[in-house]
Design an enzyme around this catalytic site. Structure first.
Site, PDB file in Angstrom:
ATOM      1  N   GLY A  51       0.837  -1.211   0.000  1.00 21.57           N
ATOM      2  CA  GLY A  51       0.000   0.000   0.000  1.00 21.57           C
ATOM      3  C   GLY A  51       0.866   1.252   0.000  1.00 21.57           C
ATOM      4  O   GLY A  51       1.919   1.272   0.613  1.00 21.57           O
ATOM      5  N   ARG A  60       0.999  -4.747  -5.614  1.00 20.09           N
ATOM      6  CA  ARG A  60       1.135  -6.073  -5.018  1.00 20.09           C
ATOM      7  C   ARG A  60       1.463  -7.017  -6.171  1.00 20.09           C
ATOM      8  O   ARG A  60       1.033  -6.789  -7.299  1.00 20.09           O
ATOM      9  CB  ARG A  60      -0.164  -6.443  -4.304  1.00 20.09           C
ATOM     10  CG  ARG A  60      -0.471  -5.411  -3.200  1.00 20.09           C
ATOM     11  CD  ARG A  60      -1.432  -5.896  -2.150  1.00 20.09           C
ATOM     12  NE  ARG A  60      -1.194  -5.187  -0.895  1.00 20.09           N
ATOM     13  CZ  ARG A  60      -1.777  -4.035  -0.551  1.00 20.09           C
ATOM     14  NH1 ARG A  60      -2.650  -3.446  -1.350  1.00 20.09           N
ATOM     15  NH2 ARG A  60      -1.492  -3.463   0.600  1.00 20.09           N
ATOM     16  N   ASP A  76       4.831  -4.921   6.238  1.00 12.99           N
ATOM     17  CA  ASP A  76       5.391  -6.201   6.693  1.00 12.99           C
ATOM     18  C   ASP A  76       5.348  -7.272   5.610  1.00 12.99           C
ATOM     19  O   ASP A  76       6.221  -8.127   5.548  1.00 12.99           O
ATOM     20  CB  ASP A  76       4.685  -6.664   7.973  1.00 12.99           C
ATOM     21  CG  ASP A  76       3.243  -7.037   7.716  1.00 12.99           C
ATOM     22  OD1 ASP A  76       2.528  -6.236   7.091  1.00 12.99           O
ATOM     23  OD2 ASP A  76       2.831  -8.128   8.132  1.00 12.99           O
ATOM     24  N   SER A 136       5.779  -6.770   2.367  1.00 14.45           N
ATOM     25  CA  SER A 136       6.934  -6.482   1.501  1.00 14.45           C
ATOM     26  C   SER A 136       8.224  -6.941   2.170  1.00 14.45           C
ATOM     27  O   SER A 136       9.135  -7.442   1.507  1.00 14.45           O
ATOM     28  CB  SER A 136       7.015  -4.979   1.218  1.00 14.45           C
ATOM     29  OG  SER A 136       5.815  -4.544   0.626  1.00 14.45           O
ATOM     30  N   THR A 177       4.075   2.563   5.813  1.00 10.35           N
ATOM     31  CA  THR A 177       2.671   2.159   5.922  1.00 10.35           C
ATOM     32  C   THR A 177       1.928   3.132   6.831  1.00 10.35           C
ATOM     33  O   THR A 177       2.439   3.508   7.881  1.00 10.35           O
ATOM     34  CB  THR A 177       2.511   0.716   6.460  1.00 10.35           C
ATOM     35  OG1 THR A 177       1.158   0.551   6.926  1.00 10.35           O
ATOM     36  CG2 THR A 177       3.436   0.406   7.614  1.00 10.35           C
ATOM     37  N   ASP A 227      -0.515   2.376   8.523  1.00  8.79           N
ATOM     38  CA  ASP A 227      -1.159   1.629   9.615  1.00  8.79           C
ATOM     39  C   ASP A 227      -0.333   1.586  10.902  1.00  8.79           C
ATOM     40  O   ASP A 227      -0.871   1.248  11.949  1.00  8.79           O
ATOM     41  CB  ASP A 227      -1.463   0.191   9.171  1.00  8.79           C
ATOM     42  CG  ASP A 227      -2.260   0.146   7.887  1.00  8.79           C
ATOM     43  OD1 ASP A 227      -3.068   1.060   7.670  1.00  8.79           O
ATOM     44  OD2 ASP A 227      -2.062  -0.791   7.091  1.00  8.79           O
ATOM     45  N   ASP A 269       1.825  -0.567  11.927  1.00  6.32           N
ATOM     46  CA  ASP A 269       1.595  -1.886  12.525  1.00  6.32           C
ATOM     47  C   ASP A 269       2.810  -2.788  12.430  1.00  6.32           C
ATOM     48  O   ASP A 269       2.688  -3.995  12.263  1.00  6.32           O
ATOM     49  CB  ASP A 269       0.374  -2.551  11.847  1.00  6.32           C
ATOM     50  CG  ASP A 269       0.569  -2.706  10.359  1.00  6.32           C
ATOM     51  OD1 ASP A 269       1.546  -2.138   9.818  1.00  6.32           O
ATOM     52  OD2 ASP A 269      -0.236  -3.391   9.721  1.00  6.32           O
ATOM     53  N   ARG A 276     -17.285  17.200  13.134  1.00  2.00           N
ATOM     54  CA  ARG A 276     -17.731  17.691  14.450  1.00  2.00           C
ATOM     55  C   ARG A 276     -18.594  18.951  14.281  1.00  2.00           C
ATOM     56  O   ARG A 276     -19.610  19.107  14.958  1.00  2.00           O
ATOM     57  CB  ARG A 276     -16.532  17.985  15.347  1.00  2.00           C
ATOM     58  CG  ARG A 276     -16.892  18.632  16.656  1.00  2.00           C
ATOM     59  CD  ARG A 276     -15.672  18.837  17.527  1.00  2.00           C
ATOM     60  NE  ARG A 276     -15.287  17.636  18.234  1.00  2.00           N
ATOM     61  CZ  ARG A 276     -15.855  17.234  19.383  1.00  2.00           C
ATOM     62  NH1 ARG A 276     -16.819  17.930  19.928  1.00  2.00           N
ATOM     63  NH2 ARG A 276     -15.466  16.141  19.971  1.00  2.00           N
ATOM     64  N   ARG A 303     -26.321  15.552  16.046  1.00  2.00           N
ATOM     65  CA  ARG A 303     -26.329  14.184  15.533  1.00  2.00           C
ATOM     66  C   ARG A 303     -25.180  13.383  16.098  1.00  2.00           C
ATOM     67  O   ARG A 303     -24.144  13.925  16.433  1.00  2.00           O
ATOM     68  CB  ARG A 303     -26.152  14.208  14.011  1.00  2.00           C
ATOM     69  CG  ARG A 303     -27.427  14.449  13.279  1.00  2.00           C
ATOM     70  CD  ARG A 303     -27.153  14.497  11.807  1.00  2.00           C
ATOM     71  NE  ARG A 303     -28.374  14.887  11.107  1.00  2.00           N
ATOM     72  CZ  ARG A 303     -28.389  15.534   9.969  1.00  2.00           C
ATOM     73  NH1 ARG A 303     -27.274  15.900   9.386  1.00  2.00           N
ATOM     74  NH2 ARG A 303     -29.534  15.831   9.396  1.00  2.00           N
ATOM     75  N   MET A 328      -9.058   4.249   8.501  1.00  2.00           N
ATOM     76  CA  MET A 328      -8.291   3.100   8.000  1.00  2.00           C
ATOM     77  C   MET A 328      -7.398   2.513   9.084  1.00  2.00           C
ATOM     78  O   MET A 328      -7.437   2.949  10.235  1.00  2.00           O
ATOM     79  CB  MET A 328      -7.451   3.543   6.814  1.00  2.00           C
ATOM     80  CG  MET A 328      -8.222   3.607   5.520  1.00  2.00           C
ATOM     81  SD  MET A 328      -7.085   4.022   4.183  1.00  2.00           S
ATOM     82  CE  MET A 328      -8.018   3.386   2.800  1.00  2.00           C
ATOM     83  N   ARG A 356      -6.246  -1.099   8.496  1.00  2.00           N
ATOM     84  CA  ARG A 356      -6.347  -2.562   8.342  1.00  2.00           C
ATOM     85  C   ARG A 356      -6.669  -3.204   9.693  1.00  2.00           C
ATOM     86  O   ARG A 356      -7.602  -2.759  10.351  1.00  2.00           O
ATOM     87  CB  ARG A 356      -5.064  -3.127   7.723  1.00  2.00           C
ATOM     88  CG  ARG A 356      -4.931  -2.724   6.261  1.00  2.00           C
ATOM     89  CD  ARG A 356      -4.072  -3.654   5.498  1.00  2.00           C
ATOM     90  NE  ARG A 356      -2.673  -3.479   5.859  1.00  2.00           N
ATOM     91  CZ  ARG A 356      -1.668  -4.049   5.235  1.00  2.00           C
ATOM     92  NH1 ARG A 356      -1.899  -4.842   4.207  1.00  2.00           N
ATOM     93  NH2 ARG A 356      -0.428  -3.844   5.591  1.00  2.00           N
ATOM     94  N   GLY A 412     -11.273  14.395  20.339  1.00  2.00           N
ATOM     95  CA  GLY A 412     -12.219  14.367  21.447  1.00  2.00           C
ATOM     96  C   GLY A 412     -13.397  13.442  21.216  1.00  2.00           C
ATOM     97  O   GLY A 412     -14.518  13.734  21.654  1.00  2.00           O
ATOM     98  N   ALA A 413     -13.155  12.322  20.546  1.00  2.00           N
ATOM     99  CA  ALA A 413     -14.256  11.382  20.282  1.00  2.00           C
ATOM    100  C   ALA A 413     -14.772  10.801  21.599  1.00  2.00           C
ATOM    101  O   ALA A 413     -14.014  10.626  22.555  1.00  2.00           O
ATOM    102  CB  ALA A 413     -13.765  10.260  19.378  1.00  2.00           C
ATOM    103  N   GLU A 464     -11.280   0.407  10.739  1.00  2.00           N
ATOM    104  CA  GLU A 464     -11.879  -0.443   9.704  1.00  2.00           C
ATOM    105  C   GLU A 464     -11.796  -1.932  10.056  1.00  2.00           C
ATOM    106  O   GLU A 464     -12.645  -2.710   9.639  1.00  2.00           O
ATOM    107  CB  GLU A 464     -11.243  -0.186   8.332  1.00  2.00           C
ATOM    108  CG  GLU A 464      -9.789  -0.599   8.229  1.00  2.00           C
ATOM    109  CD  GLU A 464      -9.186  -0.338   6.847  1.00  2.00           C
ATOM    110  OE1 GLU A 464      -9.927  -0.171   5.875  1.00  2.00           O
ATOM    111  OE2 GLU A 464      -7.943  -0.300   6.761  1.00  2.00           O
ATOM    112  N   GLN A 495      -7.239   9.214   3.356  1.00  2.00           N
ATOM    113  CA  GLN A 495      -6.201   9.077   4.391  1.00  2.00           C
ATOM    114  C   GLN A 495      -4.857   8.623   3.831  1.00  2.00           C
ATOM    115  O   GLN A 495      -3.844   8.661   4.516  1.00  2.00           O
ATOM    116  CB  GLN A 495      -6.656   8.066   5.451  1.00  2.00           C
ATOM    117  CG  GLN A 495      -7.824   8.551   6.245  1.00  2.00           C
ATOM    118  CD  GLN A 495      -8.569   7.393   6.912  1.00  2.00           C
ATOM    119  OE1 GLN A 495      -8.348   7.082   8.059  1.00  2.00           O
ATOM    120  NE2 GLN A 495      -9.453   6.745   6.167  1.00  2.00           N
TER     121      GLN A 495
END
Ligand code: ADP
Length: 327
Positions: free
Chosen positions: A15, A76, A107, A109, A130, A132, A134, A159, A167, A174, A176, A190-191, A227, A259
């Site tokens: 990615g 890929r 990872d 790759s 990446t 992510d 990760d 927000r 609402r 994202m 993964r 501030g979620a 996600e 993103q």
């Protein structure tokens, strides 16, 4: 003793992530500084197999440090999973005499690089690229900071509209199967709640928290969902909330590929530059088949065969912070 490396190849794989261009630039220019010939390999491992390899000069990487995506393109490549594909790739590298590789990717790759370097006499250096974040062994990956800032900018905008309409917004980000983007962007915006794969989602708790906020007439209610969150993502969470709290107005926003793109942040440009430079130094100094990380603000070299997907050991403190600060 290792023979001296004279020609190196650089590729981006898997990615894309903002800052990959800054890393390519650093590899090319550091390579040239050390008197090496540098080759760009297009579309990840596919370019190695299809002999899509171009000579890079200092000017080839002019004006790219601020650009998202990757000038070498990425991809890929299924053929690289097979020995025959990797053999073809090796033969193509030998044509110009490439004797060292820098692979910028995730990872997956790195796994490819590790297998390749075991089979053939081409030292490989990985750079973690990446969004992510990760990969174990590094505090940062190229692209994460930009991606998380993009998410924060988008969530701030949501927000505003959430507040205007009272609402509940459920925003999917994202990552993964990692929750870093959700956790960081959720805290920074501030979620009220953050749902991530590393932690089981107890939907009853989510509903209780929303009802409680409603009772206290809290005006904005944002839930950030990774996600890879195992309950089923933003739409699934929204469906259950609507069933259980029919009065509640719920909207879903999936941030998606915005993103990945965009100009890399200062931070990503810096770590990409440091890591790209370090990768070439590794090849020159004979530190082979490692990936370059940064730990406690120092360069860190981890054997490619130890490159593993980082399963976040989520400290309960993070979630406590979310709870306390979103009161
Ligand atoms: P990322 O690097 O972002 O984690 P992928 O997991 O898709 O992305 O891996 C990118 C590419 O790396 C794959 O398409 C494939 O060409 C190569 N690769 C991944 N795993 C292996 C493997 N076990 N053996 C050989 N090549 C691999």
């Amino acid at each position: 003793m290792d023979k001296k490396i004279k020609k190196i190849g650089v590729l981006t794989s898997g990615g894309d992530a903002p800052g990959m261009n800054a890393a390519i630039r650093a590899v090319v220019r550091t390579g040239i500084y050390y008197g090496l010939e540098v080759y760009g390999i297009l579309r990840g491992y596919a370019g190695m197999i299809e002999n899509d390899i171009i000579k890079m000069e200092s000017r080839s990487v002019a004006n790219i440090i601020q650009r998202g995506g990757t000038i070498l393109k990425t991809g890929r490549c299924d053929e690289f999973f097979d020995y025959e594909g990797r053999k073809k790739a090796y033969n193509n590298l030998k044509k110009p005499g490439i004797d060292g590789l820098v692979i910028i990717g995730g990872d997956g790759s790195f796994r490819g690089a590790q297998i390749f370097s075991n089979e053939f006499d081409i030292p490989c250096i990985g750079l973690p690229g990446t969004i992510d974040k990760d990969i174990a062994g590094t505090d940062f990956t190229i692209g994460f900071d930009t991606a998380v800032n993009t998410a924060v900018e988008a969530i701030d905008k949501i927000r505003d509209t959430a507040e205007a309409h009272d609402r509940l917004f459920i925003i999917e980000v994202m990552g993964r199967d990692a929750g870093y983007i959700a956790l960081h962007s959720g805290i920074a915006t501030g979620a009220e709640n953050i749902l991530i794969p590393e932690r089981k989602t107890v939907i009853e708790d989510v509903i209780t928290a929303i009802a409680e906020k409603e009772r206290r007439q809290k005006m904005v209610n944002l839930i950030v969902v990774a996600e890879g969150e195992e309950f089923g993502g933003a739409y699934e969470v929204a469906k259950v909330i609507k069933e259980r709290l029919p009065e509640q107005e719920v909207r879903v926003c999936v941030l998606g590929h915005i993103q990945r793109g965009g100009s890399p942040s200062c931070f990503d440009r810096l770590i990409a530059s440091r890591m790209g430079y370090a990768a070439v130094e590794c090849l020159v100094e004979g530190k082979h088949n490692v990936f370059v990380g940064i730990l406690n603000n120092r360069m860190h070299y981890i054997p490619l065969n130890e490159a593993v997907k980082k399963k976040q050991r989520l400290s309960e403190e993070w979630m406590r912070i979310v709870k306390i600060l979103s009161a």
